[in-house]
Write a protein that holds these residues in place. Structure first.
Motif, PDB file in Angstrom:
ATOM      1  N   ASP A   1      -3.342   4.286  -3.454  1.00 34.74           N
ATOM      2  CA  ASP A   1      -4.746   3.937  -3.613  1.00 34.74           C
ATOM      3  C   ASP A   1      -5.024   3.136  -4.881  1.00 34.74           C
ATOM      4  O   ASP A   1      -6.154   2.684  -5.082  1.00 34.74           O
ATOM      5  CB  ASP A   1      -5.601   5.204  -3.604  1.00 34.74           C
ATOM      6  CG  ASP A   1      -5.573   5.898  -2.243  1.00 34.74           C
ATOM      7  OD1 ASP A   1      -5.194   5.236  -1.257  1.00 34.74           O
ATOM      8  OD2 ASP A   1      -5.923   7.096  -2.184  1.00 34.74           O
TER       9      ASP A   1
ATOM     10  N   LEU B   1      -6.438   0.611   4.350  1.00 31.37           N
ATOM     11  CA  LEU B   1      -7.020   0.488   3.017  1.00 31.37           C
ATOM     12  C   LEU B   1      -8.420   1.087   3.011  1.00 31.37           C
ATOM     13  O   LEU B   1      -9.101   1.118   4.036  1.00 31.37           O
ATOM     14  CB  LEU B   1      -7.105  -0.979   2.608  1.00 31.37           C
ATOM     15  CG  LEU B   1      -5.798  -1.757   2.457  1.00 31.37           C
ATOM     16  CD1 LEU B   1      -6.110  -3.245   2.342  1.00 31.37           C
ATOM     17  CD2 LEU B   1      -5.009  -1.280   1.260  1.00 31.37           C
TER      18      LEU B   1
ATOM     19  N   HIS C   1       0.831  -1.204   0.000  1.00 30.41           N
ATOM     20  CA  HIS C   1       0.000   0.000   0.000  1.00 30.41           C
ATOM     21  C   HIS C   1       0.866   1.255   0.000  1.00 30.41           C
ATOM     22  O   HIS C   1       0.571   2.238  -0.701  1.00 30.41           O
ATOM     23  CB  HIS C   1      -0.927  -0.023   1.205  1.00 30.41           C
ATOM     24  CG  HIS C   1      -2.021   0.983   1.144  1.00 30.41           C
ATOM     25  ND1 HIS C   1      -2.724   1.393   2.255  1.00 30.41           N
ATOM     26  CD2 HIS C   1      -2.549   1.696   0.110  1.00 30.41           C
ATOM     27  CE1 HIS C   1      -3.629   2.276   1.907  1.00 30.41           C
ATOM     28  NE2 HIS C   1      -3.541   2.478   0.612  1.00 30.41           N
TER      29      HIS C   1
ATOM     30  N   GLN D   1     -10.784  -0.919  -2.067  1.00 30.19           N
ATOM     31  CA  GLN D   1      -9.513  -1.559  -2.423  1.00 30.19           C
ATOM     32  C   GLN D   1      -9.493  -3.041  -2.085  1.00 30.19           C
ATOM     33  O   GLN D   1      -8.506  -3.716  -2.394  1.00 30.19           O
ATOM     34  CB  GLN D   1      -8.351  -0.869  -1.689  1.00 30.19           C
ATOM     35  CG  GLN D   1      -8.037   0.523  -2.195  1.00 30.19           C
ATOM     36  CD  GLN D   1      -6.872   1.137  -1.439  1.00 30.19           C
ATOM     37  OE1 GLN D   1      -7.046   1.817  -0.437  1.00 30.19           O
ATOM     38  NE2 GLN D   1      -5.671   0.874  -1.920  1.00 30.19           N
TER      39      GLN D   1
ATOM     40  N   THR E   1      -5.132  -2.952  -5.217  1.00 30.03           N
ATOM     41  CA  THR E   1      -6.297  -3.765  -4.878  1.00 30.03           C
ATOM     42  C   THR E   1      -5.814  -5.013  -4.147  1.00 30.03           C
ATOM     43  O   THR E   1      -4.847  -5.648  -4.575  1.00 30.03           O
ATOM     44  CB  THR E   1      -7.081  -4.189  -6.132  1.00 30.03           C
ATOM     45  OG1 THR E   1      -7.596  -3.029  -6.785  1.00 30.03           O
ATOM     46  CG2 THR E   1      -8.243  -5.100  -5.760  1.00 30.03           C
TER      47      THR E   1
END
Length: 204
Positions: A41, A87, A36, A91, A44
């Motif tokens: 962003d 998250l 991340h 995501q 996934t």
């Protein structure tokens, strides 16, 4: 917390795809947080698991953290075990789910997480793009074929179907294979081959 600290240290400065193997689902907190941090962003997380893992400390009397990992990744977890940057619900995609209690299903609905069971497993590929981190809890598999898991659930995914699904995921930037729990030190050759083939698929 110490395990997470050591994992963060091991990941520091590592370039390229990281595949984590072993332990329960909690081993994926630090690797997903690292992915991340790198991809932001656009990342996934494809969470392939028979269970949604969105309990809270209040709703899971046993306190077993591996049942809370997805919720912790979303920023709602025990102090010290939750990533600094959570998250967003959009995501996370949960795949192969066929268990969980009412409190988990209520949380999933409230957060609007995208989720697919065994029957519509391949729908996780719809619109899936960009950097993808793939988490595999082996209990997603059909237990009559792969039984060496902590919490087997009936009516699971056949191994070849899961391997084929992973083969169709583009741009895998990280992955984990978790919750392998053989009953003894004796190696089950068929199960070992399933894990090997999953690793090959995840490594691309």
């Amino acid at each position: 917390m110490e395990n997470q600290r050591l994992t963060r240290e091991a990941l520091a400065g590592v370039e390229g795809r990281v595949i984590t193997v072993g332990g329960d689902c909690a081993v994926d907190i630090a690797p997903i947080a690292a992915a991340h941090a790198r991809y932001g962003d656009q990342l996934t997380v494809l969470w392939i698991d028979a269970h949604p893992d969105v309990y809270s400390p209040q709703t899971l009397p046993s306190g077993a953290f591996h049942g809370m990992v997805v919720r912790a990744l979303l920023g709602d977890g025990p102090a010290g075990l939750t990533p600094d940057k959570p998250l967003a619900p959009e995501q996370v995609i949960i795949a192969g789910e066929r268990a969980g209690d009412a409190s988990e299903h209520e949380y999933l609905a409230k957060m609007g997480l995208r989720r697919h069971g065994v029957d519509d497993l391949e729908r996780v590929l719809d619109g899936l793009h960009g950097p993808v981190y793939v988490h595999v809890d082996l209990d997603v598999l059909e237990p009559t074929v792969f039984g060496s898991t902590c919490y087997p659930e009936p009516n699971g995914v056949q191994p070849q179907r899961l391997i084929d699904l992973i083969d169709h995921v583009d741009n895998i930037v990280g992955a984990a294979i978790t919750e392998h729990a053989p009953p003894s030190d004796d190696v089950n050759g068929d199960e070992a081959e399933v894990i090997r083939r999953l690793g090959v698929a995840l490594a691309g």
